[in-house]
Motif scaffolding. Structure first.
Motif, PDB file in Angstrom:
ATOM      1  N   HIS A  61       0.892  -1.169   0.004  1.00  0.00           N
ATOM      2  CA  HIS A  61       0.011   0.071   0.044  1.00  0.00           C
ATOM      3  C   HIS A  61       1.090   1.076   0.029  1.00  0.00           C
ATOM      4  O   HIS A  61       1.368   1.855   1.180  1.00  0.00           O
ATOM      5  CB  HIS A  61      -0.969   0.224   1.367  1.00  0.00           C
ATOM      6  CG  HIS A  61      -1.800  -1.226   1.221  1.00  0.00           C
ATOM      7  ND1 HIS A  61      -3.068  -1.267   0.740  1.00  0.00           N
ATOM      8  CD2 HIS A  61      -1.514  -2.504   1.866  1.00  0.00           C
ATOM      9  CE1 HIS A  61      -3.514  -2.450   1.192  1.00  0.00           C
ATOM     10  NE2 HIS A  61      -2.847  -3.375   1.522  1.00  0.00           N
ATOM     11  N   HIS A 233      -8.031 -10.838   0.042  1.00  0.00           N
ATOM     12  CA  HIS A 233      -7.799 -10.552   1.516  1.00  0.00           C
ATOM     13  C   HIS A 233      -8.841 -11.567   2.186  1.00  0.00           C
ATOM     14  O   HIS A 233     -10.135 -10.833   1.970  1.00  0.00           O
ATOM     15  CB  HIS A 233      -7.472  -9.164   1.861  1.00  0.00           C
ATOM     16  CG  HIS A 233      -7.934  -8.568   2.960  1.00  0.00           C
ATOM     17  ND1 HIS A 233      -7.164  -7.441   3.622  1.00  0.00           N
ATOM     18  CD2 HIS A 233      -8.764  -8.875   4.023  1.00  0.00           C
ATOM     19  CE1 HIS A 233      -7.607  -7.121   4.819  1.00  0.00           C
ATOM     20  NE2 HIS A 233      -8.588  -8.042   4.934  1.00  0.00           N
ATOM     21  N   HIS A 272      -1.108 -11.618   2.185  1.00  0.00           N
ATOM     22  CA  HIS A 272      -0.812 -11.351   3.640  1.00  0.00           C
ATOM     23  C   HIS A 272      -1.399 -12.592   4.239  1.00  0.00           C
ATOM     24  O   HIS A 272      -2.027 -12.540   5.409  1.00  0.00           O
ATOM     25  CB  HIS A 272      -1.072 -10.047   4.110  1.00  0.00           C
ATOM     26  CG  HIS A 272      -2.480  -9.474   4.070  1.00  0.00           C
ATOM     27  ND1 HIS A 272      -3.542 -10.010   4.378  1.00  0.00           N
ATOM     28  CD2 HIS A 272      -2.716  -8.386   3.066  1.00  0.00           C
ATOM     29  CE1 HIS A 272      -4.589  -9.184   4.044  1.00  0.00           C
ATOM     30  NE2 HIS A 272      -4.212  -8.319   3.230  1.00  0.00           N
ATOM     31  N   THR A 316       2.121   1.485  10.671  1.00  0.00           N
ATOM     32  CA  THR A 316       0.791   2.302  10.491  1.00  0.00           C
ATOM     33  C   THR A 316      -0.301   1.080   9.668  1.00  0.00           C
ATOM     34  O   THR A 316       0.117   0.760   8.662  1.00  0.00           O
ATOM     35  CB  THR A 316       0.605   3.209   9.924  1.00  0.00           C
ATOM     36  OG1 THR A 316       1.832   4.200  10.144  1.00  0.00           O
ATOM     37  CG2 THR A 316      -0.351   4.096   9.673  1.00  0.00           C
ATOM     38  N   THR A 317      -1.333   0.616  10.454  1.00  0.00           N
ATOM     39  CA  THR A 317      -2.132  -0.535   9.490  1.00  0.00           C
ATOM     40  C   THR A 317      -3.078   0.480   8.805  1.00  0.00           C
ATOM     41  O   THR A 317      -3.456   1.458   9.157  1.00  0.00           O
ATOM     42  CB  THR A 317      -2.687  -1.446  10.701  1.00  0.00           C
ATOM     43  OG1 THR A 317      -3.754  -0.542  11.020  1.00  0.00           O
ATOM     44  CG2 THR A 317      -1.800  -2.094  11.464  1.00  0.00           C
ATOM     45  N   THR A 319      -6.292  -0.432   5.369  1.00  0.00           N
ATOM     46  CA  THR A 319      -6.931  -1.506   4.840  1.00  0.00           C
ATOM     47  C   THR A 319      -8.211  -1.002   4.650  1.00  0.00           C
ATOM     48  O   THR A 319      -9.186  -0.229   5.364  1.00  0.00           O
ATOM     49  CB  THR A 319      -6.894  -2.872   5.824  1.00  0.00           C
ATOM     50  OG1 THR A 319      -7.702  -3.592   4.670  1.00  0.00           O
ATOM     51  CG2 THR A 319      -7.424  -2.595   7.049  1.00  0.00           C
ATOM     52  N   GLU A 325     -10.279  -2.606  11.149  1.00  0.00           N
ATOM     53  CA  GLU A 325      -9.412  -1.554  11.786  1.00  0.00           C
ATOM     54  C   GLU A 325     -10.214  -0.925  13.205  1.00  0.00           C
ATOM     55  O   GLU A 325      -9.542  -0.553  14.130  1.00  0.00           O
ATOM     56  CB  GLU A 325      -9.189  -0.363  10.809  1.00  0.00           C
ATOM     57  CG  GLU A 325      -8.322  -0.555   9.997  1.00  0.00           C
ATOM     58  CD  GLU A 325      -6.798  -0.708  10.102  1.00  0.00           C
ATOM     59  OE1 GLU A 325      -6.694  -0.469  11.376  1.00  0.00           O
ATOM     60  OE2 GLU A 325      -6.197  -1.198   9.433  1.00  0.00           O
ATOM     61  N   VAL A 349      -7.569   3.552   9.119  1.00  0.00           N
ATOM     62  CA  VAL A 349      -6.268   3.430   9.525  1.00  0.00           C
ATOM     63  C   VAL A 349      -5.766   3.531  10.970  1.00  0.00           C
ATOM     64  O   VAL A 349      -6.832   4.145  11.861  1.00  0.00           O
ATOM     65  CB  VAL A 349      -5.516   4.710   8.874  1.00  0.00           C
ATOM     66  CG1 VAL A 349      -3.919   4.702   9.005  1.00  0.00           C
ATOM     67  CG2 VAL A 349      -5.771   4.864   7.473  1.00  0.00           C
ATOM     68  N   TYR A 352       0.245   1.128  14.802  1.00  0.00           N
ATOM     69  CA  TYR A 352       0.345  -0.205  15.515  1.00  0.00           C
ATOM     70  C   TYR A 352       1.821  -0.685  15.878  1.00  0.00           C
ATOM     71  O   TYR A 352       2.630  -0.348  15.286  1.00  0.00           O
ATOM     72  CB  TYR A 352      -0.359  -1.630  14.701  1.00  0.00           C
ATOM     73  CG  TYR A 352      -0.961  -2.752  15.603  1.00  0.00           C
ATOM     74  CD1 TYR A 352      -1.777  -2.470  16.425  1.00  0.00           C
ATOM     75  CD2 TYR A 352       0.268  -3.778  15.822  1.00  0.00           C
ATOM     76  CE1 TYR A 352      -2.049  -3.788  17.287  1.00  0.00           C
ATOM     77  CE2 TYR A 352       0.114  -4.722  16.784  1.00  0.00           C
ATOM     78  CZ  TYR A 352      -1.212  -4.802  17.316  1.00  0.00           C
ATOM     79  OH  TYR A 352      -1.409  -5.590  18.402  1.00  0.00           O
ATOM     80  N   ASP A 386       3.037  -6.731   3.537  1.00  0.00           N
ATOM     81  CA  ASP A 386       1.872  -6.123   3.381  1.00  0.00           C
ATOM     82  C   ASP A 386       1.769  -4.641   3.610  1.00  0.00           C
ATOM     83  O   ASP A 386       1.109  -3.918   4.422  1.00  0.00           O
ATOM     84  CB  ASP A 386       0.385  -6.676   4.267  1.00  0.00           C
ATOM     85  CG  ASP A 386      -0.821  -5.998   4.035  1.00  0.00           C
ATOM     86  OD1 ASP A 386      -1.056  -5.446   2.784  1.00  0.00           O
ATOM     87  OD2 ASP A 386      -1.751  -6.236   4.806  1.00  0.00           O
ATOM     88  N   ASN A 389       1.250  -2.521   6.751  1.00  0.00           N
ATOM     89  CA  ASN A 389       0.406  -3.332   7.862  1.00  0.00           C
ATOM     90  C   ASN A 389       1.293  -4.445   8.887  1.00  0.00           C
ATOM     91  O   ASN A 389       1.013  -4.259   9.868  1.00  0.00           O
ATOM     92  CB  ASN A 389      -0.641  -4.155   7.285  1.00  0.00           C
ATOM     93  CG  ASN A 389      -1.904  -3.351   6.408  1.00  0.00           C
ATOM     94  OD1 ASN A 389      -2.517  -2.554   7.544  1.00  0.00           O
ATOM     95  ND2 ASN A 389      -1.944  -3.124   5.367  1.00  0.00           N
TER      96      ASN A 389
END
Ligand SMILES: [Zn+2]
Lengths: 568, 266
Positions: A61, A233, A272, A316-317, A319, A325, A349, A352, A386, A389
């Motif tokens: 991403h 996913h 992932h 930083t996650t 998706t 999230e 977002v 993490y 990923d 993530n």
């Protein structure tokens, strides 16, 4: 006329079955050619070094609106990490780097192609503007389909031909590359505060299940014969015990065979997979089920995977899996961004921290490595984090070092607070396998290029292919004792040729050859019903006008079109 | 202890970024070497000696180095940023970010400072004889890990957003505090000798706030639970005790939830 000869390197090209042979690679006008085709080449001495095709990232991403939300709401990600202007453009950020830094860092690692993992169709102009601003590397971007109202409605009635016509229209409208599916049905359910936790959990108001969405999209993909497969996913990401849902998702590919002219052999890419291979029923008894999942993948050759390796960083996650999230925010109490993209998708977002002091994090670390190390076919098992993530992509050299060196894994495991419990909950301590450079070339070049259907151009070193070539200061006959040296050599390649241009030398970016946007243009038969459906949905539901929706030509930067004609 | 005296003789037209003015950067350097250290005016980098005359050499270590700043330093930012030891005395006013990310040592400003001073402080002492601007002892933008330790003492008043995301340490404000004190705090102590305007302890999880004067607009998320007598910064007094913010999550310790505490003097 530019001619280059890369002399005497140890060449690894799994697409041609070349396993570290000492040979020369010839380049002429941006392409790889037979050595006999050169007359007065400049030479690059690669003796004692490893030569591979430029790296291919199948899932990352790096561009688009949710990446930018990450940049905007994590100014602390840049703090004291962005002091330098080393290249043409300012670099900043760590887990959510600026577009410029992303391009430069991929190039420094010897990567040349990055597939943006999730493009919200409505926001495709933003995605393409950031692609333009990401230097050097070629990009493709996958629009998300798994929660799209058109897709759900067509597949509910099993209208594959109509769904295929809509898919072709959306790929063109967004200049997209492939069919991405994120938490099928679950993200739409999130609009109602709900989720689809397994493949049989129906999507509210659509009378369809995730299983029907996945199977329907596989059929659509093979009906069209796209270069890449469905890129999935799975539902129920990140939760204890989700490996059964993952196996249920993978089983949906049974009975389908790939139909395409691009050399692709899978019908489903499960992305992932680390996040989807968990046992237990709580965080207390959380454990790895990677062996079960990879066993299934090993015995079903119409599936490819990328691992989504946890790198043990603060990251930083982000998706399109909106409900996930929200769930994560409740676990770590950090800031959360959430958005709905009308009719199409959503996104969330959350920052993490994967800490070596937290048992769940160190088990996650082991799960990713187990998937790779227990894989029996590395042409179907790819390196990813990923990004961002499970960790930033700049850690690929570290991930590869873990894969190549038991000592590197042991050194990392020594830092774990819950080492015994991590060993008990996973099989990592029983695995001695150390991958070699050929296998790494499979996982980072040849394999992903083949799975993306671009292996005629990228991922190999055969004459006629793009001259995207990475040289690393690693001697396969005399590999460094200290695994950190492997990481260092892979982080800063000795040389990167992009389209035959020497772009990186000794880890420093020298120049920025023009990058490309790769997209797939599918010709389908006229379909009056789908055209009417599109017209009516824009009239009734969308807040934008149909005429303003499709990407304007000026947003598309230096396109490389892959054409698919289904009318013949 | 060796003393380096910097006298501003050629004040900048813009603002000067002085993050290299620390005992850590000066230690082991002669006056001439110190004069060659980089500072930035806007995006232009210059040697420190362009703006200051430098007298005296640094000590062998940061702990043995004292820096005295004279002249008009009201356009000088970031002095003492990330310093770990030693001493800085600013004889007049200074601008923003003084003592930001400070880990140890002592800074004494004899005048006023602007915003973001003592930002994300981890240790040491920041003493301000005048008043402070906004975001005193606060967390940097976006960051949820604010002040961890150390002492900030301001003789005058402070602006808004003091101690956001505070996790530890102590902030003592001699005068009044504007809105937003200890927002999101998970520890630490803020003592306001004057009045607080409002939004005190919003989304506070843990930590203590003492207000000797009045809170003009108290938050509804705090509940009065009793009265206590305590010695606070050398003053023994009775306080009304409130807990909160009841709208926020609270950790449980030994079976009991832990709250943020506000004490207002009776
Ligand atoms: Zn992803």
């Amino acid at each position: 006329m530019s001619e280059l000869l890369i002399k005497n390197g140890f060449v690894f090209d799994p697409l041609q079955g070349i396993r570290g042979d000492r040979m020369d690679i010839a380049v002429k006008d941006g392409r790889i050619v037979e050595t006999s085709a050169l007359q007065h080449p400049e030479t690059i001495d690669a003796s004692g070094m490893t030569v591979m095709a430029g790296g291919i990232d199948i899932h990352s991403h790096v561009v688009g609106p949710k990446v930018n939300v990450g940049r905007l709401f994590r100014p602390e990600d840049k703090l004291f990490k962005s002091p330098l202007k080393r290249c043409n453009r300012m670099e900043m950020g760590f887990s959510v780097p600026s577009t410029f830094k992303a391009g430069y860092d991929y190039a420094r690692m010897g990567y040349v192609f990055v597939n943006e993992a999730a493009m919200p169709p409505l926001h495709s102009p933003h995605v393409h503007e950031e692609i333009r601003d990401t230097p050097i590397i070629d990009n493709a971007a996958m629009p998300v389909f798994g929660n799209n109202w058109f897709t759900l409605e067509y597949l509910k009635n099993h209208e594959i031909e109509n769904n295929a016509a809509y898919t072709a229209w959306l790929l063109r409208a967004t200049r997209g590359f492939a069919i991405k599916v994120v938490n099928p049905g679950g993200t739409e359910a999130w609009g109602w505060g709900l989720n689809c936790e397994n493949v049989h959990d129906p999507v509210p108001y659509f009378e369809i299940t995730p299983a029907e969405i996945i199977a329907g999209l596989i059929e659509t993909n093979e009906h069209l014969g796209l270069p890449h497969s469905v890129h999935l996913h799975c539902n129920n990401l990140g939760n204890p015990g989700n490996y059964t849902d993952t196996l249920d998702s993978l089983k949906l590919a049974e009975g389908y065979t790939p139909k395409n002219n691009f050399g692709r052999e899978q019908v489903l890419h499960a992305t992932h997979l680390q996040f989807h291979s968990y046992g237990g029923d709580s965080w207390g008894n959380f454990e790895s089920r990677a062996p079960d999942v990879i066993d299934y993948v090993n015995s079903h050759d119409n599936i490819t995977i990328d691992i989504g390796q946890v790198t043990l960083d603060e990251t930083t996650t982000m998706t399109a899996d909106g409900p996930f999230e929200h769930h994560l925010r409740a676990l770590n109490n950090l800031k959360w961004a959430n958005t709905d993209v009308e009719l199409e998708t959503a996104a969330g977002v959350v920052p993490y921290i994967y800490s070596p002091k937290v048992k769940v994090c160190t088990i996650q670390w082991a799960v990713g490595l187990e998937l790779a190390l227990l894989s029996k076919d590395l042409m179907r098992t790819f390196v990813s984090t990923d990004h961002p993530n499970a960790g930033p992509f700049i850690r690929y050299p570290r991930v590869i070092t873990w894969l190549m060196s038991r000592a590197a894994r042991d050194a990392t495991m020594k830092t774990f607070k819950w080492l015994e419990r991590t060993i008990d909950a996973t099989s990592i301590d029983g695995i001695d396998r150390e991958l070699d450079l050929y296998e790494i070339a499979q996982m980072t070049r040849a394999g992903p290029a083949k799975a993306l259907g671009i292996s005629n151009t990228y991922g190999g070193l055969a004459p006629g292919m793009d001259a995207d070539i990475a040289i690393y200061a690693l001697n396969p006959e005399n590999m460094p004792e200290n695994p950190e040296e492997i990481e260092k050599a892979l982080s800063r390649c000795a040389c990167l040729l992009k389209d035959g241009v020497v772009t990186v030398r000794d880890g420093e970016v020298l120049t920025e050859p023009p990058k490309r946007t790769v997209w797939v243009d599918v010709k389908v038969p006229e379909n009056a019903q789908v055209q009417r459906d599109i017209y009516e949905h824009f009239l009734r539901y969308y807040s934008v006008n149909l005429g303003n929706y499709s990407l304007f030509e000026e947003h598309l930067f230096n396109p490389r079109v892959i054409e698919v004609d289904t009318t013949q | 202890m060796k003393t380096v005296t910097l006298t501003m003789t050629n004040p900048p037209e813009l603002y000067l970024e002085g993050q290299n003015i620390t005992p850590d950067a000066f230690a082991g350097k002669t006056a001439a070497e110190i004069a060659a250290i980089d500072v930035w005016e806007g995006k232009l980098k210059s040697p420190l000696g362009k703006y200051f005359t430098v007298e005296g050499n640094g000590g062998a270590t940061a702990a043995e180095t004292r820096i005295i700043l004279r002249g008009d330093c009201s356009r000088l930012k970031r002095v003492g940023q990330q310093m770990t030891a030693g001493e800085i005395v600013i004889e007049g006013d200074a601008d923003m970010y003084i003592g930001g990310w400070m880990k140890g040592g002592k800074i004494h400003v004899k005048g006023n400072v602007d915003s973001f001073c003592g930002l994300a402080m981890e240790g040491g002492e920041l003493i301000i004889d005048g008043k402070a601007g906004h975001h005193l002892g606060s967390s940097p933008r976006g960051e949820w890990r604010g002040m961890q330790g150390g002492l900030i003492r301001v003789a005058g008043s402070a602006g808004n957003d003091t101690a956001t995301f505070m996790n530890g340490g102590t902030i003592i404000i001699g005068g009044d505090a504007d809105i937003h004190v200890s927002t999101h705090a998970e520890g630490g102590t803020v003592i306001i000798k004057g009045n607080a305007k409002g939004r005190v302890g919003g989304q506070m999880v843990k930590g203590d706030i003492y207000v000797f004067g009045q809170i003009e607009n108290p938050l509804p998320g705090f509940k009065q639970v009793g009265e206590v007598e305590q010695e606070v910064d050398g003053v023994k007094a009775r306080f009304i005790h409130y807990i909160g913010d009841l709208g926020e999550r609270h950790p449980v310790s030994k079976g009991k939830p832990v709250y943020g505490n506000i004490y207002t003097r009776i």
